[in-house]
Design a protein around this motif. Sequence first.
Motif, PDB file in Angstrom:
ATOM      1  N   VAL A  39     -19.412  19.740 -13.031  1.00 30.98           N
ATOM      2  CA  VAL A  39     -19.324  18.344 -12.586  1.00 30.98           C
ATOM      3  C   VAL A  39     -18.196  18.198 -11.567  1.00 30.98           C
ATOM      4  N   VAL A  99     -26.292  14.625 -17.230  1.00 34.96           N
ATOM      5  CA  VAL A  99     -25.573  15.640 -17.998  1.00 34.96           C
ATOM      6  C   VAL A  99     -25.990  15.601 -19.461  1.00 34.96           C
ATOM      7  N   SER A 135     -24.363  15.330  -6.630  1.00 34.53           N
ATOM      8  CA  SER A 135     -24.470  13.934  -6.212  1.00 34.53           C
ATOM      9  C   SER A 135     -25.245  13.864  -4.917  1.00 34.53           C
ATOM     10  N   SER A 159     -19.006  20.344  -6.236  1.00 32.78           N
ATOM     11  CA  SER A 159     -20.129  20.897  -7.010  1.00 32.78           C
ATOM     12  C   SER A 159     -21.236  21.424  -6.106  1.00 32.78           C
ATOM     13  N   ALA A 213     -17.021  13.570 -17.143  1.00 35.69           N
ATOM     14  CA  ALA A 213     -18.268  13.036 -17.676  1.00 35.69           C
ATOM     15  C   ALA A 213     -18.241  13.129 -19.194  1.00 35.69           C
ATOM     16  N   HIS A 216     -24.873  13.656 -12.136  1.00 32.78           N
ATOM     17  CA  HIS A 216     -23.956  13.339 -13.234  1.00 32.78           C
ATOM     18  C   HIS A 216     -24.599  12.402 -14.253  1.00 32.78           C
ATOM     19  N   ALA A 219     -24.342  19.482 -11.827  1.00 31.48           N
ATOM     20  CA  ALA A 219     -24.622  18.100 -11.452  1.00 31.48           C
ATOM     21  C   ALA A 219     -24.276  17.887  -9.981  1.00 31.48           C
ATOM     22  N   THR A 243     -17.582  20.861 -20.015  1.00 34.32           N
ATOM     23  CA  THR A 243     -17.828  20.611 -18.595  1.00 34.32           C
ATOM     24  C   THR A 243     -16.815  21.369 -17.752  1.00 34.32           C
TER      25      THR A 243
END
Length: 345
Positions: A83, A70, A60, A99, A87, A67, A58, A93
């Motif tokens: 992540v 997921v 951003s 990430s 999450a 995220h 994931a 995870t």
Amino acid sequence: MTKNPDGGNADPLIAMRGAESRLREKNISFSWVGRAPEGFGALCVDSREIKPGDLFCALSGSMVDGHDFVESAAAAGAVAAIVERNAEAAIPTLLVSDSKAAAAHLTSFVAGDPAAGLQVIGVTGTNGKTTTVLIMRHLLGSLGSTAALGTLGLFLPDGSHLPRGRMTTPGPVDLTADLETVAESGATYLTMEVSSHALDQRRVEALQFSVAVFTNFSHEHLDYHADMDSYRNAKLRLADLLQADGTAVINAEDPAWESSAFAAVNRLTFGQLDHADVRAADVRHTPKGSRWTLVTPSGSAPVELPLLGDFNVSNALGAAAAAHVLGADPAVLASRLATAPQVPG
């Protein structure tokens, strides 16, 4: 999607322990929430591409946050997700400190580190990246087979051209696929454009550059970067990615590059200033380009450059300075500059 080196994304699995070892090696801290799977079939950063058994990472972004997807990845059969923050998920995870860096290093790991056998030369700056990269590809042809990657796509040593997406520097999965293509082509050198976005988003984090060229710096990309200092600092991150014996090739005419970021690396400057290490002396512009003397620490040679404008003298000098670092002879550089390519389009 980056698949395991043996092909397919079912069997054999990529050992999760190996992936964890790579994260430790790169000082990316991590912890599992839930039981770690023994392995995975492929690494994906796009939940729409997930196949059963894959590992989802994931990321951003400025527009989309991975995220948020997921659960979609889990529904598609992902065995786990990487992540940056906790999450709620039906799958284990792997909580990591970064990430984006994890994605870059793990895509390289999964593919067998395709850049390991290449000398990679990165070019950053506001303007001139494309021209500098293509001139450099032309110059380095005197030393060995060379590929180029950037805004216009991927150029392979045999002259074939593979168009790419709109990004100057691809994301980690696409970049790794391009590196595999370059390695399979038998190239010794890869010249590539490295954008501030790519540096800020850690897309090239897994690469170790032999040479990093800094062309120029001016007002741009403030739709992405918070201010000019943030923009400049993103560019300067390229110096951090130089290998231990790598060299930063710096435009001596741009005060933006007067920075402590270069304090711990080898440096070579270029420009038309008398104090530049690689310079153009006695520049005369003509209807077809320019004539000048290429001056390097290892000798001088007359140049007839078939590209118009002072900016192309600068682009040619940046490319020549990088080639000089890698061992090119001044007379050979001058001869090749006489047939420097026009940028397509």
